[in-house]
Design an enzyme around this catalytic site. Structure first.
Site, short mmCIF file in Angstrom:
data_model
loop_
_atom_site.label_atom_id
_atom_site.label_comp_id
_atom_site.label_asym_id
_atom_site.label_seq_id
_atom_site.Cartn_x
_atom_site.Cartn_y
_atom_site.Cartn_z
N GLY A 99 -4.34 39.76 3.91
CA GLY A 99 -3.48 39.15 4.90
C GLY A 99 -3.61 37.64 4.90
CB SER A 100 -3.00 35.21 7.62
OG SER A 100 -1.70 35.70 7.92
CB THR A 101 -8.18 35.37 5.01
OG1 THR A 101 -7.94 36.63 4.37
CG2 THR A 101 -8.71 35.60 6.41
#
Length: 581
Positions: free
Chosen positions: A281-283
């Site tokens: 995801g956004s990491t």
């Protein structure tokens, strides 16, 4: 007148000593017979004894039944595994095991009943079958305790005996089970470092690990509490030294008892930090943003449209409260974790640059970690333009948590990629790494991650005085044909102190639920981020990190980033070189 006997009828020769000689002869004859009888019995019993030794200890060549079993010789001392402070994680101690010669057991039924009471863990049916067999050797119980040996001795059952052995012991139990692993009953490495270091340990070479047992216990406790609080099904944490690649703590829950690994479920045996591969995801936007700035196709003030992006029958949108339209700067795209802006940043940089950049950070091949349980990243094949778009915001490519932590460390530590390791480094020898980013770009990325903690999605991870920088991510679990919208992972990666990162902390929860106080959200900012903050708050003092004044002007200057000003220099088209850190 006296009548004398006829001299012809009298015995000839001496007469006085005849009775004595007859007695002596009889005694001598008897003595010889006793000696011969003793010798015969001695030879017979000696032969029987040798036969038993041959059958029980060494096997029997030519045994018509072919059922003799060789005794297991005690293993040589297997060396210790210790944590970085010298605490024992695995060691070898003397032990005894119980075996039987069933042919010498007079009453197998009675023997099995009495043994079952002394050793309740034994299978009574199997025990009776073993004691009733025609074999000459059967193991009954390996690794007895002194109390068990004493109780069995008191039973006085014929045909039972003990074998001196050595057994592997794990003083910390399941606390380090996924790292240390375990051996079989004959002290051969089966999993974890026990397996990968088997030859060295068998040769008597002790190994000091990078793991800090104090930190490991604290991390496990915090992770267990978070799993319970958010009703998650599992979770994992990695803590790494940002400047050496040493893994200081690695916890995966559920874990298992290394003394009884066969009793553990497959889920408990699974090391989520090294075997699990996840869409993060956004990491992953950490890497996408660094790529965009490095390529020179974006600066912090470059703006991109945030309207939904249509790709075939799919639409890429921003998450809920994030902007769905308008033009926003790269600074804001990262701070607010915008998916559409991240896609546009990737498109500007290009597919080939993305491939090269992620490969440079070690995200496209298995981690070089010393464990045998290491998963391979899931890289798209073919790596198409659409794949690149989804990878920009953390989907379409899956990596292990250890890979993510190692890559983030390189982004923020000045630009040096150090191989992750479970071995303690010798302070007298500098650690060698590979330059993958410029120091200037690394400083900018640290500052951006600090912004996310101050006013972005990771505010619940901030710890006063430690200047935490972070990024959060939430992703649904991939299933055949798409994603399971009801199952997912939430992850957080934090650095501290952000002005000069010493440690990287990554936390992950699987299937965490929204609870009272999270306003219906089950995203990383509400569960994985606060878990990371609690770990940082407790480990800072433990690791000797001194909190600083939150208003220290020198630190604020170091972390300053102007969203409308210049970006970090975009030159990391430098040749890859070996550097010391």
């Amino acid at each position: 007148m006296a009548i004398l006997p006829d001299p012809a009828l009298l015995p000839t020769g001496p007469r006085a000593d005849r009775p004595d000689r007859t007695l002596a002869t009889a005694v001598e004859t008897g003595r010889r017979r006793v000696v011969m009888t003793a010798l015969v019995f001695g030879v017979a019993f000696g032969g029987i004894g040798l036969g038993l030794v041959k059958h029980m200890g060494f096997g029997a060549d030519g045994d018509p039944d072919g059922q003799a079993v060789a005794m297991v010789d005690p293993v040589a001392d297997r060396a210790d595994l210790r944590d970085r402070n010298g605490l024992i994680l695995a060691t070898t101690l003397p032990s005894v095991s119980l075996y039987a010669d069933p042919k010498l057991v007079i009453d197998p039924i009675e023997a099995s009943l009495r043994l079952s009471k002394a050793l309740p863990g034994l299978d009574s049916d199997k025990l009776l079958a073993d004691l009733s067999s025609d074999r000459r050797f059967v193991w009954l119980k390996r690794g007895l305790t002194p109390a068990q040996q004493y109780e069995i001795n008191r039973l006085g059952i014929p045909g039972l005996a003990f074998q001196n052995e050595e057994r592997r012991y794990y003083p910390s139990g399941g606390l380090t089970s996924h790292v240390v692993g375990f051996t079989n009953i004959d002290a051969q490495g089966i999993a974890g470092l026990e397996k990968s270091l088997d030859d060295r340990l068998q040769a008597g070479e002790s190994v000091v690990l990078s793991i800090d047992l104090r930190l490991q216990e604290m991390v496990r406790n915090e992770l267990q509490a978070a799993i319970a609080k958010f009703k998650a099904t599992a979770g994992n944490v990695v803590v790494m030294d940002a400047k050496t690649g040493e893994i200081l703590s690695m916890v995966s829950l559920p874990d298992f008892n290394p003394y009884e690994p066969t009793a553990a479920s497959d889920d408990a045996l699974f090391n989520r930090n090294t075997l699990g591969v996840y869409e993060m995801g956004s990491t992953f936007k950490i890497f996408n943003t660094a790529l965009a700035l490095e390529s020179g196709t974006s600066t912090l003030q470059t703006t991109y449209e945030q309207s939904p992006i249509r790709v075939g029958r799919f639409t890429i949108r921003n998450f809920r409260a994030e902007p769905q339209s308008g033009r926003w700067s790269v600074y804001e795209i990262f701070r607010q974790s915008m998916n559409t802006g991240s896609v546009h940043m990737f498109e500007a940089a290009g597919l080939e640059r993305q491939k090269e950049f992620l490969a440079r950070l070690g995200l496209t091949k298995p981690s070089p970690l010393e464990l045998p349980e290491v998963g391979s990243p899931m890289v798209p094949r073919p790596w198409s333009q659409v794949s690149g778009m989804t990878i920009a915001y953390g989907h379409g490519m899956a990596v292990t948590p250890v890979q993510l932590v190692s890559a983030v460390a390189a982004v923020v530590n000045g630009g040096i990629l150090y191989p992750p390791t479970l071995f303690k480094h010798d302070a007298a020898h500098p650690v060698r790494g590979t330059r993958v980013l410029s120091p200037e770009l690394s400083r900018t990325m640290r500052a951006l991650m600090r912004v996310v903690t101050v006013s972005g999605t990771a505010t619940k991870s901030d710890v006063p005085g430690y200047f935490v920088g972070a990024k959060t991510g939430s992703a649904n679990k991939a299933v055949r044909g798409g994603y399971n919208r009801k199952a997912g992972v939430t992850d957080f990666v934090g650095i501290f102190p952000a002005y000069d990162p010493k440690y990287i902390v990554m936390t992950m929860l699987e299937d965490a639920q929204a609870i009272e106080g999270t306003y219906g959200y089950n995203t990383a900012g509400w569960n994985a981020a606060p878990l990371g903050g609690r770990i940082i708050a407790r480990m800072g003092p433990m690791m000797g990190v001194e909190p600083k004044d939150p208003n220290d002007p020198a630190i604020l200057r170091e972390l300053a980033v102007d969203p409308a000003g210049r970006a970090a220099p975009a030159q990391v088209a430098v040749a890859i070189e070996e550097e010391e850190g």
